[in-house]
Design a protein around this motif. Structure first.
Motif, PDB file in Angstrom:
ATOM      1  N   TYR A   1       8.271  17.816   7.720  1.00  0.00           N
ATOM      2  CA  TYR A   1       8.291  18.826   6.663  1.00  0.00           C
ATOM      3  C   TYR A   1       7.336  19.970   7.000  1.00  0.00           C
ATOM      4  O   TYR A   1       7.685  21.146   6.878  1.00  0.00           O
TER       5      TYR A   1
ATOM      6  N   ILE B   1       8.189  23.955   7.764  1.00  0.00           N
ATOM      7  CA  ILE B   1       7.554  25.118   7.127  1.00  0.00           C
ATOM      8  C   ILE B   1       7.122  26.118   8.199  1.00  0.00           C
ATOM      9  O   ILE B   1       7.369  27.322   8.085  1.00  0.00           O
TER      10      ILE B   1
ATOM     11  N   TRP C   1      13.421  29.193   2.275  1.00  0.00           N
ATOM     12  CA  TRP C   1      12.249  28.799   1.499  1.00  0.00           C
ATOM     13  C   TRP C   1      12.657  28.023   0.261  1.00  0.00           C
ATOM     14  O   TRP C   1      11.942  27.117  -0.172  1.00  0.00           O
ATOM     15  N   ALA C   2      13.815  28.360  -0.290  1.00  0.00           N
ATOM     16  CA  ALA C   2      14.293  27.643  -1.478  1.00  0.00           C
ATOM     17  C   ALA C   2      14.544  26.173  -1.153  1.00  0.00           C
ATOM     18  O   ALA C   2      14.230  25.292  -1.958  1.00  0.00           O
TER      19      ALA C   2
ATOM     20  N   LEU D   1      13.019  24.409   1.138  1.00  0.00           N
ATOM     21  CA  LEU D   1      11.714  23.762   1.296  1.00  0.00           C
ATOM     22  C   LEU D   1      11.086  23.463  -0.060  1.00  0.00           C
ATOM     23  O   LEU D   1      10.532  22.381  -0.262  1.00  0.00           O
ATOM     24  N   ARG D   2      11.163  24.403  -0.979  1.00  0.00           N
ATOM     25  CA  ARG D   2      10.622  24.180  -2.328  1.00  0.00           C
ATOM     26  C   ARG D   2      11.380  23.064  -3.030  1.00  0.00           C
ATOM     27  O   ARG D   2      10.783  22.208  -3.683  1.00  0.00           O
ATOM     28  N   LYS D   3      12.704  23.079  -2.893  1.00  0.00           N
ATOM     29  CA  LYS D   3      13.532  22.065  -3.547  1.00  0.00           C
ATOM     30  C   LYS D   3      13.265  20.670  -2.991  1.00  0.00           C
ATOM     31  O   LYS D   3      13.230  19.688  -3.730  1.00  0.00           O
TER      32      LYS D   3
ATOM     33  N   LEU E   1      10.472  19.579  -1.570  1.00  0.00           N
ATOM     34  CA  LEU E   1       9.062  19.191  -1.583  1.00  0.00           C
ATOM     35  C   LEU E   1       8.813  17.901  -2.360  1.00  0.00           C
ATOM     36  O   LEU E   1       8.256  16.944  -1.828  1.00  0.00           O
ATOM     37  N   TRP E   2       9.218  17.851  -3.618  1.00  0.00           N
ATOM     38  CA  TRP E   2       8.871  16.697  -4.448  1.00  0.00           C
ATOM     39  C   TRP E   2       9.626  15.448  -4.028  1.00  0.00           C
ATOM     40  O   TRP E   2       9.091  14.340  -4.132  1.00  0.00           O
TER      41      TRP E   2
END
Length: 193
Positions: free
Chosen positions: A133, A137, A154-155, A157-159, A161-162
Protein backbone atom coordinates in the motif's frame (compact mmCIF):
# COMPACT_ATOMS: atom_id res chain seq x y z
CA UNK A 1 -8.85 -4.25 -5.02
CA UNK A 2 -6.47 -7.25 -5.06
CA UNK A 3 -5.35 -6.49 -8.62
CA UNK A 4 -4.39 -2.92 -7.71
CA UNK A 5 -1.83 -4.14 -5.17
CA UNK A 6 -0.70 -7.50 -6.59
CA UNK A 7 2.46 -6.24 -8.31
CA UNK A 8 3.40 -4.10 -5.27
CA UNK A 9 2.82 -7.08 -2.97
CA UNK A 10 5.12 -9.20 -5.15
CA UNK A 11 7.78 -6.46 -5.09
CA UNK A 12 7.44 -6.28 -1.28
CA UNK A 13 7.80 -10.06 -1.04
CA UNK A 14 10.93 -10.02 -3.21
CA UNK A 15 12.42 -7.19 -1.12
CA UNK A 16 11.59 -9.07 2.09
CA UNK A 17 13.26 -12.24 0.79
CA UNK A 18 16.33 -10.28 -0.36
CA UNK A 19 16.49 -8.70 3.10
CA UNK A 20 16.13 -12.12 4.78
CA UNK A 21 18.88 -13.56 2.61
CA UNK A 22 21.16 -10.60 3.34
CA UNK A 23 20.41 -10.76 7.07
CA UNK A 24 21.24 -14.47 7.16
CA UNK A 25 24.13 -14.63 4.70
CA UNK A 26 25.79 -11.43 5.86
CA UNK A 27 24.95 -11.69 9.56
CA UNK A 28 28.47 -10.85 10.70
CA UNK A 29 28.78 -7.90 8.30
CA UNK A 30 25.37 -6.51 9.22
CA UNK A 31 25.66 -7.11 12.95
CA UNK A 32 26.54 -3.46 13.62
CA UNK A 33 23.22 -2.42 12.07
CA UNK A 34 21.02 -5.32 13.16
CA UNK A 35 22.36 -5.93 16.69
CA UNK A 36 20.73 -2.74 18.06
CA UNK A 37 17.42 -3.87 16.54
CA UNK A 38 17.91 -7.32 18.12
CA UNK A 39 18.81 -5.71 21.43
CA UNK A 40 15.55 -3.75 21.35
CA UNK A 41 13.62 -6.95 20.66
CA UNK A 42 15.42 -8.74 23.51
CA UNK A 43 14.64 -5.92 25.95
CA UNK A 44 11.00 -6.04 24.90
CA UNK A 45 10.98 -9.84 25.35
CA UNK A 46 12.47 -9.53 28.85
CA UNK A 47 9.86 -6.91 29.74
CA UNK A 48 7.05 -9.12 28.47
CA UNK A 49 8.45 -12.37 29.93
CA UNK A 50 6.48 -12.07 33.16
CA UNK A 51 3.34 -10.73 31.51
CA UNK A 52 0.26 -12.76 30.68
CA UNK A 53 -0.27 -14.16 27.19
CA UNK A 54 -2.92 -11.49 26.63
CA UNK A 55 -0.65 -8.61 27.71
CA UNK A 56 2.21 -9.97 25.59
CA UNK A 57 -0.05 -10.45 22.57
CA UNK A 58 -1.42 -6.92 22.86
CA UNK A 59 2.08 -5.44 23.17
CA UNK A 60 3.24 -7.39 20.10
CA UNK A 61 0.10 -6.38 18.22
CA UNK A 62 0.56 -2.70 19.06
CA UNK A 63 4.22 -2.71 18.00
CA UNK A 64 3.58 -4.56 14.73
CA UNK A 65 0.53 -2.43 13.87
CA UNK A 66 2.56 0.73 14.52
CA UNK A 67 5.31 -0.45 12.13
CA UNK A 68 2.69 -1.37 9.51
CA UNK A 69 0.97 2.00 9.74
CA UNK A 70 4.35 3.74 9.47
CA UNK A 71 5.02 1.73 6.28
CA UNK A 72 1.64 2.72 4.87
CA UNK A 73 1.94 6.41 5.73
CA UNK A 74 5.61 6.36 4.77
CA UNK A 75 4.50 5.88 1.20
CA UNK A 76 3.85 9.62 1.16
CA UNK A 77 7.63 10.09 1.01
CA UNK A 78 7.68 8.79 -2.58
CA UNK A 79 7.33 5.18 -1.38
CA UNK A 80 10.87 5.10 0.02
CA UNK A 81 10.02 4.23 3.65
CA UNK A 82 7.94 1.07 2.96
CA UNK A 83 10.65 -0.04 0.54
CA UNK A 84 13.35 0.30 3.22
CA UNK A 85 11.30 -1.03 6.15
CA UNK A 86 10.29 -4.24 4.35
CA UNK A 87 13.96 -4.94 3.50
CA UNK A 88 14.95 -4.19 7.13
CA UNK A 89 12.24 -6.54 8.45
CA UNK A 90 13.45 -9.28 6.12
CA UNK A 91 17.06 -8.67 7.18
CA UNK A 92 16.05 -8.89 10.84
CA UNK A 93 14.28 -12.22 10.24
CA UNK A 94 17.32 -13.58 8.40
CA UNK A 95 19.65 -12.32 11.12
CA UNK A 96 17.52 -13.84 13.90
CA UNK A 97 17.46 -17.19 12.09
CA UNK A 98 21.23 -17.12 11.50
CA UNK A 99 21.90 -16.19 15.12
CA UNK A 100 19.43 -18.79 16.42
CA UNK A 101 20.88 -21.60 14.34
CA UNK A 102 24.48 -20.64 15.22
CA UNK A 103 23.98 -20.24 18.98
CA UNK A 104 21.46 -22.99 19.65
CA UNK A 105 22.63 -25.40 16.96
CA UNK A 106 19.26 -26.30 15.48
CA UNK A 107 18.68 -26.65 11.76
CA UNK A 108 17.56 -23.64 9.75
CA UNK A 109 14.37 -25.42 8.66
CA UNK A 110 13.47 -26.35 12.22
CA UNK A 111 14.05 -22.75 13.31
CA UNK A 112 11.79 -21.52 10.49
CA UNK A 113 9.08 -24.12 11.22
CA UNK A 114 8.97 -23.46 14.96
CA UNK A 115 10.16 -19.88 15.39
CA UNK A 116 8.87 -18.05 12.33
CA UNK A 117 6.17 -19.95 10.47
CA UNK A 118 3.44 -20.30 13.17
CA UNK A 119 2.93 -16.55 13.56
CA UNK A 120 4.80 -15.45 10.42
CA UNK A 121 2.16 -16.96 8.18
CA UNK A 122 -0.08 -14.10 9.36
CA UNK A 123 2.45 -11.41 10.29
CA UNK A 124 4.56 -11.42 7.13
CA UNK A 125 1.60 -11.03 4.71
CA UNK A 126 0.35 -8.15 6.90
CA UNK A 127 3.73 -6.41 6.60
CA UNK A 128 3.84 -7.10 2.87
CA UNK A 129 0.34 -5.69 2.35
CA UNK A 130 1.17 -2.56 4.38
CA UNK A 131 4.37 -2.14 2.38
CA UNK A 132 2.51 -2.71 -0.91
CA UNK A 133 0.00 0.00 0.00
CA UNK A 134 2.81 2.42 0.92
CA UNK A 135 4.68 1.69 -2.30
CA UNK A 136 1.46 2.20 -4.28
CA UNK A 137 1.12 5.65 -2.69
CA UNK A 138 4.70 6.44 -3.73
CA UNK A 139 4.08 5.23 -7.28
CA UNK A 140 0.92 7.35 -7.45
CA UNK A 141 2.93 10.38 -6.34
CA UNK A 142 5.53 9.73 -9.06
CA UNK A 143 2.75 9.45 -11.66
CA UNK A 144 1.15 12.64 -10.40
CA UNK A 145 4.48 14.48 -10.64
CA UNK A 146 4.98 13.15 -14.18
CA UNK A 147 1.30 13.81 -14.95
CA UNK A 148 1.05 10.25 -16.19
CA UNK A 149 -1.52 9.09 -13.66
CA UNK A 150 -5.07 8.06 -14.38
CA UNK A 151 -7.88 10.14 -12.93
CA UNK A 152 -9.17 8.65 -9.71
CA UNK A 153 -5.92 6.97 -8.60
CA UNK A 154 -5.98 8.84 -5.28
CA UNK A 155 -9.64 7.98 -4.83
CA UNK A 156 -8.80 4.26 -5.00
CA UNK A 157 -6.10 4.69 -2.37
CA UNK A 158 -8.47 6.57 -0.06
CA UNK A 159 -11.21 4.01 -0.62
CA UNK A 160 -8.88 1.07 0.05
CA UNK A 161 -7.23 2.56 3.14
CA UNK A 162 -9.62 1.32 5.83
CA UNK A 163 -10.06 -2.10 4.22
CA UNK A 164 -6.29 -2.58 4.16
CA UNK A 165 -5.88 -1.29 7.72
CA UNK A 166 -8.57 -3.76 8.86
CA UNK A 167 -6.98 -6.71 7.02
CA UNK A 168 -3.52 -5.83 8.37
CA UNK A 169 -4.87 -5.38 11.92
CA UNK A 170 -6.72 -8.72 11.92
CA UNK A 171 -3.69 -10.59 10.55
CA UNK A 172 -1.40 -8.96 13.12
CA UNK A 173 -3.79 -9.68 15.98
CA UNK A 174 -3.90 -13.39 15.09
CA UNK A 175 -0.10 -13.40 14.67
CA UNK A 176 0.42 -11.72 18.05
CA UNK A 177 -1.65 -14.31 19.92
CA UNK A 178 0.18 -17.16 18.17
CA UNK A 179 3.58 -15.54 18.79
CA UNK A 180 2.84 -15.04 22.50
CA UNK A 181 1.37 -18.49 23.15
CA UNK A 182 2.24 -21.16 20.57
CA UNK A 183 5.61 -20.04 19.11
CA UNK A 184 7.47 -20.14 22.49
CA UNK A 185 6.22 -23.68 23.16
CA UNK A 186 7.28 -24.88 19.71
CA UNK A 187 10.70 -23.23 20.08
CA UNK A 188 11.24 -24.84 23.49
CA UNK A 189 10.35 -28.23 22.01
CA UNK A 190 12.71 -27.66 19.07
CA UNK A 191 15.55 -26.61 21.34
CA UNK A 192 14.84 -29.44 23.73
CA UNK A 193 14.39 -27.30 26.80
Amino acid sequence: MVKRYRSYFIVALILFLIGAWLGGAQASSLSAVLTPMMHGLKQEAVTLKHESVLATALALFYNNLRVSLIMMAGGLVLGILPFLVVIANGALVGYVLATLTAKIHISLWLAILTGILPHGIFEIPAYLLASAYGMRIGATEFRAIARAGKPGMWAYLRKDLWTIVLIVAVLLLVAAFIESSITPILLRLAIGG
